[in-house]
Design an enzyme around this catalytic site. Structure first.
Site, PDB file in Angstrom:
ATOM      1  NE  ARG A  50     -12.871 -10.638 -23.699  1.00  0.00           N
ATOM      2  CZ  ARG A  50     -12.300  -9.451 -23.851  1.00  0.00           C
ATOM      3  NH1 ARG A  50     -13.046  -8.376 -24.005  1.00  0.00           N
ATOM      4  NH2 ARG A  50     -10.984  -9.335 -23.860  1.00  0.00           N
ATOM      5  CG  ASP A  52     -20.987  -8.351 -22.708  1.00  0.00           C
ATOM      6  OD1 ASP A  52     -19.748  -8.479 -22.654  1.00  0.00           O
ATOM      7  OD2 ASP A  52     -21.584  -7.872 -23.691  1.00  0.00           O
ATOM      8  NE  ARG A 197     -27.007  -7.031 -24.162  1.00  0.00           N
ATOM      9  CZ  ARG A 197     -26.230  -6.339 -23.320  1.00  0.00           C
ATOM     10  NH1 ARG A 197     -24.983  -6.737 -23.072  1.00  0.00           N
ATOM     11  NH2 ARG A 197     -26.691  -5.251 -22.753  1.00  0.00           N
TER      12      ARG A 197
END
Length: 251
Positions: A50, A52, A197
Site C-alpha cells: 500500500r 498512503d 515517514r
C-alpha cells in the site's frame, strides 16, 4: 489462466492511496477500471504493498490473472492500457509469471526515497517537502546507521495495524545531499504502515534539535510510537523499487 506482473508508476497527488476505497478514488481503482475495459471483464489486481494518500511510486508491481491467450502482444497491450489510464498513472512492463507468483508476498526488498527542499519552488509542490532550516546531515546519518539490521520497528508503525510482526530488516538508511536538496534513501525486506515517514520525522528531530544520534536507540527500544518523531507529509515520499527473486531489474 495466465498470471502477469504489471509494473506501474504514478503521481499519488490526486489519489487516496493505492488500495481501493469505498468513498474515494484510489490508484488501484483506476488501474482495475482500465484493465477491465481492455479485457472486457471485471479485474482484481493485487499490489506489492500500500501507499498512503499523496504518496508516489516510481515502481510498483501488481499481479493480475488473465485468460490464456488473451494478451498476444505485451507491447500493444501496454500501449492500449496507457491510453486508458489517467495522465498520472503509467504502465511500464507486463511480465508473464508462474501462477503462484504473488506481487505482495514474493517481494524480497523494497526501497523508498523521501525528498526535502529548502527554497520556495513552485515545481516541487506535492513532490517534495519544503523545510526552512537545513539539518545536521552528518548527525542524521549517524542516527540512521542504528536502523540497519533486523529489529522490531513497532515504534515507527501506525497503531492498530493488522500485522503479525513488527520485525523488519533494513539494509540501507542514508541521507544524501543532491544540489542543496536532501533525499533520504531506505531499503528493507518489508515496511510497516507509516514507517518511513515516522523514521524521517525522528531523524529530522535529531538533525534540527541537536539531539544525540544514539537517542534513536531509546526510541527503537521503547517500541512506543509516542516516543518517535512526527510523521512528515506524504507528498515527499516515493516508493522507488520492488525486488523479486525471479524478475530482472532491467527493463
Amino acid at each position: 489462466m495466465q498470471r502477469y506482473f504489471l509494473e506501474i508508476a504514478y503521481d499519488g497527488t490526486s489519489y487516496h492511496g493505492w488500495q481501493v476505497q469505498h468513498n474515494a478514488v484510489s490508484v488501484q481503482q483506476r488501474v482495475n477500471e482500465a484493465l477491465a475495459k481492455i479485457l472486457r471483464s471485471p479485474v482484481e489486481t493485487v499490489g506489492a504493498g500500500r501507499t498512503d494518500t499523496g504518496v508516489h511510486a516510481k515502481q510498483l508491481y501488481v499481479h493480475v490473472d488473465v485468460e490464456a491467450g488473451q494478451i498476444p502482444n505485451a507491447d500493444r497491450f501496454l500501449h492500449a492500457l496507457n491510453a486508458l489510464l489517467p495522465f498520472d498513472i503509467a504502465a511500464r512492463r507486463l511480465l508473464p509469471v508462474q501462477q503462484d507468483a504473488h506481487a505482495r508476498f514474493d517481494a524480497v526488498e523494497r526501497s523508498y526515497e523521501y525528498h526535502i527542499h529548502f527554497d520556495k519552488d513552485p515545481f516541487s509542490i506535492n513532490k517534495s517537502w519544503q523545510l526552512r532550516d537545513y539539518p545536521d546531515v552528518q548527525r542524521m546519518n549517524e542516527a540512521a546507521a542504528f536502523l540497519l539490521g533486523k529489529q522490531d520497528f513497532g515504534c515507527f508503525s501506525k497503531s492498530n495495524t493488522q500485522v503479525f510482526t513488527n520485525i523488519c530488516t533494513v539494509t540501507r538508511a542514508e541521507w544524501v545531499d543532491v544540489q542543496g536538496r536532501l533525499i533520504f534513501h531506505v531499503t528493507a525486506d518489508r515496511f510497516l504502515r507509516n514507517m518511513v515517514r515516522a523514521i524521517v520525522g525522528t531523524l529530522l528531530d535529531i538533525g534540527l534539535k541537536n539531539k544525540k544520534a544514539s537517542s534513536i536507540l531509546d526510541v527503537i527500544q521503547s517500541q512506543d510510537r509516542a516516543k518517535a518523531g512526527t510523521s512528515v507529509p506524504a507528498h515527499g515520499l516515493y516508493l522507488t523499487k520492488v525486488i523479486y527473486p525471479y524478475i530482472s531489474t532491467e527493463s
